[in-house]
Design a protein around this motif. Structure first.
Motif, short mmCIF file in Angstrom:
data_model
loop_
_atom_site.label_atom_id
_atom_site.label_comp_id
_atom_site.label_asym_id
_atom_site.label_seq_id
_atom_site.Cartn_x
_atom_site.Cartn_y
_atom_site.Cartn_z
N GLY A 82 0.82 -1.21 0.00
CA GLY A 82 0.00 0.00 0.00
C GLY A 82 0.86 1.26 0.00
O GLY A 82 0.56 2.23 -0.70
N GLU A 83 1.94 1.23 0.77
CA GLU A 83 2.87 2.37 0.79
C GLU A 83 3.50 2.59 -0.58
O GLU A 83 3.55 3.71 -1.08
CB GLU A 83 3.97 2.16 1.83
N ARG A 84 3.95 1.50 -1.18
CA ARG A 84 4.58 1.62 -2.51
C ARG A 84 3.58 2.12 -3.54
O ARG A 84 3.91 2.91 -4.41
CB ARG A 84 5.15 0.28 -2.95
N TYR A 85 2.33 1.64 -3.44
CA TYR A 85 1.28 2.06 -4.36
C TYR A 85 1.09 3.57 -4.28
O TYR A 85 1.10 4.27 -5.30
CB TYR A 85 -0.03 1.33 -4.04
N VAL A 86 0.92 4.08 -3.06
CA VAL A 86 0.69 5.52 -2.87
C VAL A 86 1.89 6.33 -3.34
O VAL A 86 1.73 7.39 -3.95
CB VAL A 86 0.34 5.83 -1.39
N GLU A 87 3.09 5.84 -3.08
CA GLU A 87 4.29 6.56 -3.50
C GLU A 87 4.35 6.72 -5.02
O GLU A 87 4.88 7.70 -5.53
CB GLU A 87 5.54 5.85 -2.98
N LYS A 88 3.81 5.75 -5.76
CA LYS A 88 3.82 5.83 -7.23
C LYS A 88 2.73 6.73 -7.80
O LYS A 88 2.83 7.15 -8.94
CB LYS A 88 3.68 4.43 -7.83
N ARG A 96 -0.17 0.39 -10.37
CA ARG A 96 -0.76 -0.94 -10.61
C ARG A 96 0.33 -2.00 -10.73
O ARG A 96 0.17 -3.12 -10.26
CB ARG A 96 -1.59 -0.92 -11.89
N GLU A 97 1.43 -1.64 -11.35
CA GLU A 97 2.55 -2.58 -11.49
C GLU A 97 3.08 -3.00 -10.12
O GLU A 97 3.45 -4.15 -9.92
CB GLU A 97 3.66 -1.96 -12.34
N VAL A 98 3.11 -2.07 -9.18
CA VAL A 98 3.55 -2.39 -7.82
C VAL A 98 2.65 -3.48 -7.23
O VAL A 98 3.14 -4.46 -6.66
CB VAL A 98 3.51 -1.13 -6.92
#
Length: 114
Positions: A82-88, A96-98
């Protein structure tokens, strides 16, 4: 950065994305890694966003999608994916790729269990 500025920068397009962004903000800008739905709702109001039709359902859906995970005493916390998603965000393709990458699991062969 204010919650309103953060949400404008991330530009979430769904309630689930907005919940993930608000959870990220609570964790990283308010140093509050654990939260309940009520705290997400209050932060949403502070960020001057439209009200959730059903905040509990939005938080539950964010958990189902893997943006949030359960924590202690009925609280939630943002997951690593979720953190990586928001960062992107706002680059939805990269975000989406994350999630696709994080959801892939290694399969075990019957001949080589680990």
């Amino acid at each position: 950065m204010s919650p309103k500025q953060f949400i404008l920068e991330k530009d979430p397009s769904t309630d689930v994305e907005r919940v993930a962004c608000l959870a990220y903000y609570l964790t990283h800008y308010r140093e509050q890694p654990y939260f309940k739905t009520e705290e997400i709702t209050k932060l949403n109001t502070e960020a001057a966003q439209r009200k959730f039709a059903n905040a509990a359902k939005a938080v539950n859906n964010a958990t189902v999608y893997g943006y949030l995970v359960p924590a202690n005493k009925g609280q939630k916390q943002i997951s690593a994916s979720g953190e990586r998603y928001v960062e992107k965000l706002p680059d939805r393709e990269a975000a989406r790729e994350v999630m696709v990458t994080m959801r892939k699991r290694k399969t075990r062969s019957k001949n080589n269990p680990k």
